[in-house]
Scaffold this motif. Structure first.
Motif, PDB file in Angstrom:
ATOM      1  N   LYS A 277       5.847 -10.473   3.282  1.00 35.51           N
ATOM      2  CA  LYS A 277       5.818 -10.227   4.730  1.00 35.51           C
ATOM      3  C   LYS A 277       4.722  -9.242   5.095  1.00 35.51           C
ATOM      4  O   LYS A 277       3.937  -9.489   6.020  1.00 35.51           O
ATOM      5  CB  LYS A 277       7.182  -9.696   5.185  1.00 35.51           C
ATOM      6  N   VAL A 278       4.649  -8.118   4.379  1.00 35.35           N
ATOM      7  CA  VAL A 278       3.626  -7.135   4.733  1.00 35.35           C
ATOM      8  C   VAL A 278       2.236  -7.625   4.337  1.00 35.35           C
ATOM      9  O   VAL A 278       1.249  -7.276   4.990  1.00 35.35           O
ATOM     10  CB  VAL A 278       3.934  -5.749   4.121  1.00 35.35           C
ATOM     11  N   GLN A 279       2.153  -8.434   3.295  1.00 32.43           N
ATOM     12  CA  GLN A 279       0.869  -9.035   2.944  1.00 32.43           C
ATOM     13  C   GLN A 279       0.365  -9.894   4.096  1.00 32.43           C
ATOM     14  O   GLN A 279      -0.817  -9.854   4.446  1.00 32.43           O
ATOM     15  CB  GLN A 279       0.988  -9.876   1.678  1.00 32.43           C
ATOM     16  N   SER A 280       1.271 -10.644   4.720  1.00 31.73           N
ATOM     17  CA  SER A 280       0.873 -11.503   5.838  1.00 31.73           C
ATOM     18  C   SER A 280       0.427 -10.692   7.050  1.00 31.73           C
ATOM     19  O   SER A 280      -0.301 -11.194   7.907  1.00 31.73           O
ATOM     20  CB  SER A 280       2.034 -12.424   6.236  1.00 31.73           C
ATOM     21  N   MET A 281       0.848  -9.438   7.126  1.00 30.13           N
ATOM     22  CA  MET A 281       0.400  -8.556   8.209  1.00 30.13           C
ATOM     23  C   MET A 281      -1.004  -8.019   7.961  1.00 30.13           C
ATOM     24  O   MET A 281      -1.598  -7.424   8.863  1.00 30.13           O
ATOM     25  CB  MET A 281       1.363  -7.381   8.358  1.00 30.13           C
ATOM     26  N   GLY A 282      -1.501  -8.180   6.747  1.00 33.18           N
ATOM     27  CA  GLY A 282      -2.855  -7.751   6.438  1.00 33.18           C
ATOM     28  C   GLY A 282      -2.992  -6.374   5.840  1.00 33.18           C
ATOM     29  O   GLY A 282      -4.092  -5.795   5.854  1.00 33.18           O
ATOM     30  N   VAL A 283      -1.906  -5.819   5.255  1.00 34.37           N
ATOM     31  CA  VAL A 283      -2.008  -4.471   4.682  1.00 34.37           C
ATOM     32  C   VAL A 283      -2.966  -4.477   3.492  1.00 34.37           C
ATOM     33  O   VAL A 283      -3.144  -5.487   2.815  1.00 34.37           O
ATOM     34  CB  VAL A 283      -0.630  -3.929   4.253  1.00 34.37           C
ATOM     35  N   ASP A 284      -3.566  -3.331   3.259  1.00 34.31           N
ATOM     36  CA  ASP A 284      -4.518  -3.187   2.156  1.00 34.31           C
ATOM     37  C   ASP A 284      -3.845  -2.828   0.849  1.00 34.31           C
ATOM     38  O   ASP A 284      -4.376  -3.103  -0.225  1.00 34.31           O
ATOM     39  CB  ASP A 284      -5.532  -2.101   2.507  1.00 34.31           C
ATOM     40  N   GLY A 285      -2.681  -2.166   0.933  1.00 33.74           N
ATOM     41  CA  GLY A 285      -1.990  -1.749  -0.266  1.00 33.74           C
ATOM     42  C   GLY A 285      -0.487  -1.706  -0.048  1.00 33.74           C
ATOM     43  O   GLY A 285      -0.007  -1.601   1.092  1.00 33.74           O
ATOM     44  N   ILE A 286       0.254  -1.805  -1.151  1.00 27.96           N
ATOM     45  CA  ILE A 286       1.714  -1.747  -1.123  1.00 27.96           C
ATOM     46  C   ILE A 286       2.155  -0.710  -2.147  1.00 27.96           C
ATOM     47  O   ILE A 286       1.808  -0.801  -3.332  1.00 27.96           O
ATOM     48  CB  ILE A 286       2.341  -3.114  -1.440  1.00 27.96           C
ATOM     49  N   ILE A 287       2.923   0.266  -1.687  1.00 26.80           N
ATOM     50  CA  ILE A 287       3.444   1.324  -2.545  1.00 26.80           C
ATOM     51  C   ILE A 287       4.874   0.960  -2.909  1.00 26.80           C
ATOM     52  O   ILE A 287       5.704   0.719  -2.035  1.00 26.80           O
ATOM     53  CB  ILE A 287       3.383   2.680  -1.815  1.00 26.80           C
ATOM     54  N   THR A 288       5.167   0.906  -4.222  1.00 28.15           N
ATOM     55  CA  THR A 288       6.416   0.303  -4.661  1.00 28.15           C
ATOM     56  C   THR A 288       6.965   0.963  -5.916  1.00 28.15           C
ATOM     57  O   THR A 288       6.206   1.409  -6.786  1.00 28.15           O
ATOM     58  CB  THR A 288       6.212  -1.204  -4.924  1.00 28.15           C
ATOM     59  N   ASN A 289       8.289   1.000  -6.026  1.00 25.50           N
ATOM     60  CA  ASN A 289       8.953   1.453  -7.243  1.00 25.50           C
ATOM     61  C   ASN A 289       8.909   0.383  -8.331  1.00 25.50           C
ATOM     62  O   ASN A 289       9.065   0.694  -9.512  1.00 25.50           O
ATOM     63  CB  ASN A 289      10.417   1.781  -6.954  1.00 25.50           C
ATOM     64  N   ALA A 290       8.759  -0.877  -7.926  1.00 30.16           N
ATOM     65  CA  ALA A 290       8.791  -2.020  -8.847  1.00 30.16           C
ATOM     66  C   ALA A 290       7.464  -2.774  -8.757  1.00 30.16           C
ATOM     67  O   ALA A 290       7.385  -3.867  -8.204  1.00 30.16           O
ATOM     68  CB  ALA A 290       9.963  -2.938  -8.512  1.00 30.16           C
ATOM     69  N   PRO A 291       6.403  -2.207  -9.272  1.00 30.07           N
ATOM     70  CA  PRO A 291       5.084  -2.809  -9.075  1.00 30.07           C
ATOM     71  C   PRO A 291       4.945  -4.204  -9.661  1.00 30.07           C
ATOM     72  O   PRO A 291       4.196  -5.033  -9.134  1.00 30.07           O
ATOM     73  CB  PRO A 291       4.135  -1.820  -9.755  1.00 30.07           C
ATOM     74  N   ASP A 292       5.668  -4.484 -10.737  1.00 32.11           N
ATOM     75  CA  ASP A 292       5.587  -5.820 -11.324  1.00 32.11           C
ATOM     76  C   ASP A 292       6.148  -6.876 -10.377  1.00 32.11           C
ATOM     77  O   ASP A 292       5.613  -7.980 -10.261  1.00 32.11           O
ATOM     78  CB  ASP A 292       6.313  -5.852 -12.668  1.00 32.11           C
ATOM     79  N   VAL A 293       7.231  -6.550  -9.675  1.00 30.69           N
ATOM     80  CA  VAL A 293       7.836  -7.484  -8.716  1.00 30.69           C
ATOM     81  C   VAL A 293       6.865  -7.776  -7.581  1.00 30.69           C
ATOM     82  O   VAL A 293       6.671  -8.929  -7.175  1.00 30.69           O
ATOM     83  CB  VAL A 293       9.156  -6.901  -8.167  1.00 30.69           C
ATOM     84  N   VAL A 294       6.237  -6.735  -7.071  1.00 28.49           N
ATOM     85  CA  VAL A 294       5.304  -6.904  -5.952  1.00 28.49           C
ATOM     86  C   VAL A 294       4.064  -7.663  -6.394  1.00 28.49           C
ATOM     87  O   VAL A 294       3.589  -8.566  -5.693  1.00 28.49           O
ATOM     88  CB  VAL A 294       4.944  -5.528  -5.358  1.00 28.49           C
ATOM     89  N   ARG A 295       3.529  -7.331  -7.546  1.00 28.28           N
ATOM     90  CA  ARG A 295       2.346  -8.045  -8.035  1.00 28.28           C
ATOM     91  C   ARG A 295       2.619  -9.533  -8.175  1.00 28.28           C
ATOM     92  O   ARG A 295       1.799 -10.377  -7.776  1.00 28.28           O
ATOM     93  CB  ARG A 295       1.885  -7.472  -9.373  1.00 28.28           C
ATOM     94  N   GLU A 296       3.752  -9.884  -8.738  1.00 27.44           N
ATOM     95  CA  GLU A 296       4.088 -11.297  -8.899  1.00 27.44           C
ATOM     96  C   GLU A 296       4.215 -11.995  -7.557  1.00 27.44           C
ATOM     97  O   GLU A 296       3.833 -13.164  -7.410  1.00 27.44           O
ATOM     98  CB  GLU A 296       5.383 -11.437  -9.681  1.00 27.44           C
ATOM     99  N   ALA A 297       4.705 -11.275  -6.550  1.00 24.94           N
ATOM    100  CA  ALA A 297       4.924 -11.884  -5.231  1.00 24.94           C
ATOM    101  C   ALA A 297       3.649 -12.104  -4.456  1.00 24.94           C
ATOM    102  O   ALA A 297       3.503 -13.111  -3.746  1.00 24.94           O
ATOM    103  CB  ALA A 297       5.893 -11.012  -4.413  1.00 24.94           C
ATOM    104  N   VAL A 298       2.696 -11.169  -4.551  1.00 24.23           N
ATOM    105  CA  VAL A 298       1.539 -11.224  -3.667  1.00 24.23           C
ATOM    106  C   VAL A 298       0.213 -11.398  -4.380  1.00 24.23           C
ATOM    107  O   VAL A 298      -0.846 -11.477  -3.716  1.00 24.23           O
ATOM    108  CB  VAL A 298       1.475  -9.962  -2.782  1.00 24.23           C
ATOM    109  N   GLY A 299       0.237 -11.423  -5.692  1.00 20.27           N
ATOM    110  CA  GLY A 299      -1.026 -11.560  -6.414  1.00 20.27           C
ATOM    111  C   GLY A 299      -1.886 -10.325  -6.333  1.00 20.27           C
ATOM    112  O   GLY A 299      -3.113 -10.400  -6.443  1.00 20.27           O
ATOM    113  N   GLY A 300      -1.245  -9.171  -6.121  1.00 24.19           N
ATOM    114  CA  GLY A 300      -1.989  -7.925  -6.043  1.00 24.19           C
ATOM    115  C   GLY A 300      -2.371  -7.427  -7.423  1.00 24.19           C
ATOM    116  O   GLY A 300      -2.145  -8.082  -8.432  1.00 24.19           O
ATOM    117  N   TYR A 301      -2.925  -6.237  -7.477  1.00 27.01           N
ATOM    118  CA  TYR A 301      -3.396  -5.696  -8.758  1.00 27.01           C
ATOM    119  C   TYR A 301      -3.201  -4.184  -8.766  1.00 27.01           C
ATOM    120  O   TYR A 301      -3.007  -3.565  -7.725  1.00 27.01           O
ATOM    121  CB  TYR A 301      -4.872  -6.035  -8.981  1.00 27.01           C
TER     122      TYR A 301
END
Length: 301
Positions: A277-301
């Motif tokens: 959802k926040v990726q679709s809003m165009g955010v530049d970064g996501i701060i997370t306790n579970a970085p592996d979960v977020v990376r898998e979801a959005v293709g981040g790094y």
């Protein structure tokens, strides 16, 4: 307690695999580029390990940032406060009770505020057992110890000055420790370090002392107020529930303190649906306790 045994085991395996392949995945992908440049090149938001990989290891400990490294993340976030005798330590709460055994070691000294204990007293505390027995003996690191470990891990740091109203002069002191640790040279300042705070005054002080540093304000200012923040900061880092695509676009439409488009790194996002959802809003970064979960979801790094 936030423990996922299966996920932690997977994390350990992935970390071992990445080590065999020659280092962290994110460093190999992003290389020396700034987060913005890398995002533009590779199409995913930057993923920041909040207090380290804190879904799987005790927050703000060296163990937590080591696990983030093993998972392939070189951006870690931390919180800085000050002891009674003037040492900067890495801990989130302004009391020691939630994440250490201070109540057992120092009974009768409630409310166990960080600023009421010396660095030597805090060094005696167990900062890991509350999270899991396997982390018994983890300690509250000093900022100097933390910076040394981040440097050893070839990681990058999103440093939060926590509750600066409790610690007059903490901005200058934090910069002095960063300088002593070699973190204010050109390479670190341009590629490996961001300083943030919920206090606009604190961010403004840091910018005034070191105009070359990248800074971020934690919060969600009204669109009409954004130009004022752009005078002394480069990023606006909001809670994910407070933003919209239009708000993100408004931030991006302004030039920050260094004459570049301002960025948005949102927190705390720990599930795949919210990450997308926040990726679709165009955010530049996501701060997370579970970085592996977020990376898998959005293709981040």
């Amino acid at each position: 307690m936030y423990v996922r045994p299966a996920a932690a085991a997977a994390a350990a395996f992935l970390g071992f695999t990445l080590t065999l392949l020659g280092g962290t995945a994110s460093y190999a992908v992003a290389g020396p580029d700034s987060p913005t440049t890398a995002r533009a090149a590779f199409g995913g938001p930057v993923v920041y390990a909040h207090r380290g990989a804190s879904a799987y290891a005790p927050e703000n400990t060296l163990e937590s940032i080591d696990l983030a490294m093993q998972l392939g993340f070189d951006w870690v976030e931390n919180d800085v406060q000050r002891t009674r005798d003037g040492e900067l330590v890495v801990i989130h709460d302004d009391t020691l009770a939630r994440t250490t055994d201070v109540e057992q070691v120092f009974p009768g000294r409630q409310p166990w505020r960080v600023k009421d204990f010396t660095a030597a007293e805090i060094a005696r505390l167990d900062a890991g057992s509350w999270f899991g027995e396997e982390y018994g003996g983890a300690r509250v690191p000093t900022l100097r110890e933390y910076l040394h470990r981040v440097q050893r891990n070839q990681q990058r740091l999103l440093l939060e000055i926590k509750k600066p109203e409790l610690y007059p002069g903490i901005e200058e002191q934090t910069l002095a420790v960063l300088e002593d640790a070699g973190w204010l040279d050109e390479r670190h300042v341009t590629r490996r370090l961001v300083v943030q705070s919920f206090s606009a005054d604190s961010v403004r002080i840091v910018h005034g002392l070191r105009p070359d540093l990248v800074t971020a304000f934690l919060g969600t200012p009204a669109v009409a107020d954004l130009p004022r923040y752009a005078q002394f900061t480069d990023r606006i880092n909001p809670w994910h529930t407070t933003i919209s695509a239009d708000w993100v676009a408004a931030v991006h439409g302004l030039l920050g303190a260094h004459g570049k488009a301002m960025e948005v790194d949102t927190w705390i996002v720990d599930d795949a649906a919210t990450a997308r959802k926040v990726q679709s809003m165009g955010v530049d970064g996501i701060i997370t306790n579970a970085p592996d979960v977020v990376r898998e979801a959005v293709g981040g790094y």
